[in-house]
Design an enzyme around this catalytic site. Structure first.
Site, PDB file in Angstrom:
ATOM      1  N   ARG A   1      44.622  41.499  48.600  1.00 28.90           N
ATOM      2  CA  ARG A   1      44.993  41.846  47.246  1.00 28.90           C
ATOM      3  C   ARG A   1      45.704  43.187  47.345  1.00 28.90           C
ATOM      4  O   ARG A   1      46.860  43.226  47.683  1.00 28.90           O
ATOM      5  CB  ARG A   1      43.685  41.910  46.429  1.00 28.90           C
ATOM      6  CG  ARG A   1      43.794  41.505  45.015  1.00 28.90           C
ATOM      7  CD  ARG A   1      42.422  41.426  44.358  1.00 28.90           C
ATOM      8  NE  ARG A   1      41.682  42.694  44.369  1.00 28.90           N
ATOM      9  CZ  ARG A   1      40.647  42.949  43.571  1.00 28.90           C
ATOM     10  NH1 ARG A   1      40.230  42.052  42.710  1.00 28.90           N
ATOM     11  NH2 ARG A   1      40.019  44.107  43.633  1.00 28.90           N
TER      12      ARG A   1
ATOM     13  N   LYS B   1      37.546  50.794  33.843  1.00 29.03           N
ATOM     14  CA  LYS B   1      38.788  50.058  33.559  1.00 29.03           C
ATOM     15  C   LYS B   1      38.588  49.094  32.387  1.00 29.03           C
ATOM     16  O   LYS B   1      37.446  48.789  32.025  1.00 29.03           O
ATOM     17  CB  LYS B   1      39.228  49.305  34.813  1.00 29.03           C
ATOM     18  CG  LYS B   1      38.256  48.236  35.282  1.00 29.03           C
ATOM     19  CD  LYS B   1      38.595  47.772  36.701  1.00 29.03           C
ATOM     20  CE  LYS B   1      37.678  46.671  37.155  1.00 29.03           C
ATOM     21  NZ  LYS B   1      37.792  46.407  38.600  1.00 29.03           N
TER      22      LYS B   1
ATOM     23  N   MET C   1      41.519  30.265  15.054  1.00 30.50           N
ATOM     24  CA  MET C   1      41.995  31.608  15.380  1.00 30.50           C
ATOM     25  C   MET C   1      41.120  32.699  14.752  1.00 30.50           C
ATOM     26  O   MET C   1      40.787  33.694  15.386  1.00 30.50           O
ATOM     27  CB  MET C   1      43.446  31.779  14.914  1.00 30.50           C
ATOM     28  CG  MET C   1      44.064  33.091  15.355  1.00 30.50           C
ATOM     29  SD  MET C   1      45.735  33.300  14.743  1.00 30.50           S
ATOM     30  CE  MET C   1      46.618  32.088  15.687  1.00 30.50           C
TER      31      MET C   1
ATOM     32  N   TYR D   1      39.986  21.373  12.010  1.00 28.29           N
ATOM     33  CA  TYR D   1      41.206  20.668  12.409  1.00 28.29           C
ATOM     34  C   TYR D   1      40.897  19.379  13.173  1.00 28.29           C
ATOM     35  O   TYR D   1      39.932  19.334  13.944  1.00 28.29           O
ATOM     36  CB  TYR D   1      42.041  21.549  13.334  1.00 28.29           C
ATOM     37  CG  TYR D   1      42.759  22.684  12.643  1.00 28.29           C
ATOM     38  CD1 TYR D   1      43.757  22.428  11.693  1.00 28.29           C
ATOM     39  CD2 TYR D   1      42.467  24.011  12.962  1.00 28.29           C
ATOM     40  CE1 TYR D   1      44.423  23.475  11.075  1.00 28.29           C
ATOM     41  CE2 TYR D   1      43.136  25.051  12.350  1.00 28.29           C
ATOM     42  CZ  TYR D   1      44.115  24.782  11.403  1.00 28.29           C
ATOM     43  OH  TYR D   1      44.772  25.807  10.806  1.00 28.29           O
TER      44      TYR D   1
HETATM   45  C1  LIG Z   1      36.625  46.753  39.260  1.00 28.62           C
HETATM   46  C2  LIG Z   1      36.460  47.460  40.539  1.00 28.62           C
HETATM   47  C3  LIG Z   1      35.219  48.025  40.868  1.00 28.62           C
HETATM   48  C4  LIG Z   1      34.003  47.846  40.019  1.00 28.62           C
HETATM   49  O1  LIG Z   1      33.444  46.613  40.324  1.00 28.62           O
HETATM   50  P1  LIG Z   1      32.203  46.027  39.508  1.00 28.62           P
HETATM   51  O2  LIG Z   1      31.920  44.753  40.169  1.00 28.62           O
HETATM   52  O3  LIG Z   1      32.676  45.862  38.112  1.00 28.62           O
HETATM   53  O4  LIG Z   1      31.113  47.012  39.614  1.00 28.62           O
HETATM   54  C5  LIG Z   1      35.126  48.724  42.059  1.00 28.62           C
HETATM   55  N1  LIG Z   1      36.185  48.864  42.855  1.00 28.62           N
HETATM   56  C6  LIG Z   1      37.394  48.333  42.579  1.00 28.62           C
HETATM   57  C7  LIG Z   1      38.523  48.525  43.525  1.00 28.62           C
HETATM   58  C8  LIG Z   1      37.571  47.605  41.405  1.00 28.62           C
HETATM   59  O5  LIG Z   1      38.765  47.084  41.114  1.00 28.62           O
END
Ligand SMILES: *Cc1c(COP(=O)(O)O)cnc(C)c1O
Length: 376
Positions: free
Chosen positions: A136, A38, A312, A264
């Site tokens: 969640r 992801k 930035m 700045y």
């Molecule tokens: C992101 C995620 C993972 C991976 O977790 P890591 O700690 O990055 O290895 C596994 N399962 C779910 C449901 C996730 O959202």
């Protein structure tokens, strides 16, 4: 495209590190690995992480949403892919037709997936997703029971292949936390209910990287690892290798007297005469502004403070009595092997997780890969 580190900021992804992390995690788990890719492979590149992990011990992929799984299919990746965190209105027909497995976090999702499978005349492969106390995503025990009984009654259910039962731990870093014990009890109870319902589920999977590293009781039938592939080690045991290096060239240098303001506002004033170097990288590129006054980069053999506020597009580095030249290359973070700051250092300076630093690098930074095949 020009990838000269003396001319622009570059993010270099070390495929060898991802390969060795995959092999390491696979050894610890002693179970098949699902590589979680992801957020553009945790900022390391979707295809890079997917292909490297699959080549070194992972046998499936997982991601949130459908865009990444569909991109992987379009790129010719054939491995099993699981998608979670979808709205009920997601295009499940498209997902099913591309053989993307779907998580089922609610009865509404079940219904939408069954409708899609029926319309398509193709069976959907699904993993039932449980809420084990994080509140969640997923089905709480009551909703899970409801879903099972609907599944047993629904005439369309033969369009469904329920292959997995998935949960997630919110406290995995600390294996002594009793909430983990409770979560596994809920998980195993749900599993028994599936057995009684005759679902014949093949895969129970519970954890991400922290769960895998902290406690073998979390391993079950396969492990879903993301952060660990790219070298984030929540257990802090330093057995995983960081896989990205961020560099930026010096664009300009100047010498200033004592008592001069930098950048700045009146946030920083030189205490003594000093040499400054300008780097073309700022908060739009993922250098958090909150690191102002704390962040360091490695330049000309030493770690040097970023001075003044992070802008930035630019930061100013104080090189003290050392004069550096335009075109010299600063390392913002790397593996730490040459003394440079690491992503973990940046996370500390910014009071956050390494995950947020690596997924925050902006789109202007060019990405290049150092492939596994190169002999160094
Ligand atoms: C992101 C995620 C993972 C991976 O977790 P890591 O700690 O990055 O290895 C596994 N399962 C779910 C449901 C996730 O959202």
């Amino acid at each position: 495209m020009n990838h000269d580190p003396r001319e622009q900021a570059l993010l270099t992804v070390d495929e060898q590190a991802i390969a060795s992390n995959t092999e390491f995690l696979s050894g610890v788990a002693g179970k098949p690995l699902m590589a979680v890719i992801k957020a553009d492979g945790f900022g390391h590149g979707l295809l890079t992480v997917a292909k490297t992990a699959l080549g070194h011990g992972a046998d499936s992929l997982g991601s949130t949403g459908l865009a990444d799984p569909l991109r992987l299919r379009a790129a010719g990746v054939q491995a099993p892919i699981l998608s979670w965190l979808n709205p009920v209105s997601a295009n499940f027909e498209e997902a099913i037709s591309h053989r993307i497995m779907l998580a089922v976090p609610s009865v509404e999702h079940l219904d939408a997936i069954l409708r899609a499978a029926t319309a398509l005349g193709q069976s959907a492969v699904v993993h039932l997703q449980l809420d084990l106390g994080m509140h969640r995503e997923g089905l709480d025990p009551e909703a899970f029971e409801d879903l099972l009984s609907r599944l047993c009654r629904d005439p369309r259910a033969d369009q469904l292949r329920v292959v997995g039962l998935m949960g997630h731990l919110g406290w995995a870093e600390d294996s002594s936390d009793a909430l983990n014990v409770r979560a596994r009890e809920v998980f195993e109870q749900a599993w028994r209910q599936c057995e009684e319902a005759g679902l014949g589920i093949r895969f129970r999977h519970l954890g991400g990287t922290a769960a895998v590293l902290a406690d073998s009781r979390n391993h079950y039938d396969f492990c879903r690892v993301g952060a660990g592939l790219v070298g984030i080690d929540p257990s802090g045991s330093h057995r995983l290798r960081p896989a990205i290096t961020l560099t930026a060239p010096v664009l300009e240098t100047r010498r200033v007297r004592a008592g001069e303001y930098i950048g700045y506002g009146r946030h920083h004033r030189t205490a003594k005469a000093s040499n400054l170097a300008l780097l073309p990288l700022g908060y739009a590129d993922g250098i958090p502004r909150i690191s102002s006054g704390l962040g360091q980069v490695r330049l000309a053999g030493k770690n040097r403070a970023i001075t003044g506020l992070v802008n930035m597009d630019q930061i100013v580095v104080d090189t003290g009595e050392d004069r550096v030249l335009p075109g010299e290359v600063a390392t913002i973070f790397g593996a730490g092997t040459d003394g440079e700051p690491t992503v973990a250092d940046w996370a500390t300076w910014c009071n956050t997780l390494p995950h947020e630093i690596i997924t925050g690098i902006g789109p202007r930074v060019h990405r290049i890969n150092r492939p596994t095949a190169v002999v160094r």
